[in-house]
Design an enzyme around this catalytic site. Structure first.
Site, mmCIF file in Angstrom:
data_model
loop_
_atom_site.group_PDB
_atom_site.id
_atom_site.type_symbol
_atom_site.label_atom_id
_atom_site.label_comp_id
_atom_site.label_asym_id
_atom_site.label_seq_id
_atom_site.Cartn_x
_atom_site.Cartn_y
_atom_site.Cartn_z
ATOM 1 C CB CYS A 22 -1.310 2.670 3.852
ATOM 2 S SG CYS A 22 -0.034 1.467 3.495
ATOM 3 C CB CYS A 35 -0.927 0.000 1.209
ATOM 4 S SG CYS A 35 -0.081 0.046 2.781
#
Ligand SMILES: *[C@@H]1O[C@H](CO)[C@@H](O)[C@H](O)[C@H]1NC(C)=O
Ligand SMILES: *[C@@H]1O[C@H](CO)[C@@H](O)[C@H](O)[C@H]1NC(C)=O
Ligand SMILES: *[C@@H]1O[C@H](CO)[C@@H](O)[C@H](O)[C@H]1NC(C)=O
Length: 302
Positions: free
Chosen positions: A180, A99
């Site tokens: 992320c 991510c």
């Protein structure tokens, strides 16, 4: 003496050939507005390429993804495919990629490709399985359910439910929701509305998909063409709105107008630009200066 004669005679057939070529070229251009020829072989082939050579740890059924894709597109008229229609297809696609280090971009596609090639480990939408499979393809169905329309498809702008647009919206949303850690956003400071809430995928889909709990920093890089115009920056134009929006949604962010890597990449492509002439000495000499100018601003919530 025969040589000049025959070369004098050449222009006539050449012109004829050119006209024939021109004619078949424009016919081809028209055809390209329809579904990309051999789309099934391309999509399924890219899928196998991806899971075999690019990311062998990924397990999925390429034929099943294709079937779900066909399902979504075929039973609809060419302007009536929604993001929801693709849900079964996306469910058949494994969503496992790192991510971190996601790269978003808007109106900076060419530069983004160079950047992604030199900055290792950045992930763009085109690096995901779906992005990889459908990159640069066009498709649309036909109302009478007889398969893809290979002769013509509507323009993207023709409808909110354009089959190509809907797939990319869904793919972009999934991609943003997955993000992320630190993410990078490349924006084009040589256009008005470098950040567009309405007409860009980043502004209308991806931004809303980002989760401030998962994302550490949104690092924005504004890049202008070397020759200008210099219309927007971290402190000017629509990018200011973006920064305010990020701030209000609780994101930490940085914004830079003078990213050195991006500038060098542009100079490699166009070394004749006056701003590149002194590249050798002065980019290094100015390094201290650049890194001071680099971060025009950064925001932190709490
Ligand atoms: C569009 O699709 C929906 C359901 O998927 C259907 O109810 C509607 O009639 C379709 N509209 C057109 C114009 O095809
Ligand atoms: C900015 O957008 C313009 C117009 O689309 C384009 O020609 C130019 O290459 C873009 N600049 C960068 C740095 O991507
Ligand atoms: C994330 O971005 C911030 C701000 O640019 C930087 O200070 C930090 O080192 C970055 N972290 C990683 C892991 O790259």
């Amino acid at each position: 003496m025969t040589v000049p004669k025959s070369s004098l005679a050449l222009p006539v057939p050449t012109v004829t050939i050119c006209l024939v070529l021109l004619h078949s070229c424009s016919a081809q251009l028209r055809a390209q507005l329809g579904t990309t020829p051999n789309i099934k072989q391309i999509v399924v082939g890219r899928c196998y390429n991806y899971i075999t050579l690019i990311n062998p740890r990924l397990r999925c059924d390429c034929e099943a993804i294709w079937r779900q894709f066909e399902e979504a597109v075929m039973r609809q008229s060419s302007c009536n495919v929604t993001m929801e229609d693709y849900h079964d297809m996306f469910n058949a696609v494994p969503q496992s990629w790192p991510c971190d280090r996601f790269l978003f971009w808007s109106k900076t596609r060419t530069l983004m490709h160079s950047y992604a090639a030199v900055v290792r480990d950045v992930w763009t939408l085109e690096d995901t399985l779906v992005g990889y499979m459908f990159n640069d393809l066009i498709w649309c169905g036909q109302e009478d359910d007889s398969g893809f329309d290979f002769s013509s498809c509507p323009e993207w702008s023709a409808s909110r439910h354009h089959p190509v647009y809907s797939l990319w919206r869904q793919a972009s949303q999934n991609f943003a929701e997955m993000a992320c850690g630190n993410i990078t956003v490349l924006l084009n400071g040589s256009i008005v509305n470098a950040f567009s809430r309405k007409s860009s995928m980043f502004g209308s889909v991806e931004l809303d998909g980002l989760n401030p709990q998962r994302v550490d920093y949104v690092n924005i890089k504004v890049v202008t063409n070397l020759e200008g115009p210099h219309l927007e920056s971290c402190s000017q134009g629509s990018i200011v709105d973006l920064l305010q929006l990020l701030q209000s949604r609780g994101f930490r962010w940085t914004c830079s107008d003078n990213d050195q890597t991006l500038m060098i990449l542009q100079c490699i492509q166009d070394p004749q630009q006056s701003s590149c002439q002194t590249c050798g000495n002065s980019l290094l000499d100015r390094k201290g200066l650049l890194s001071v100018e680099d971060s025009v601003g950064s925001g932190e919530v709490q």
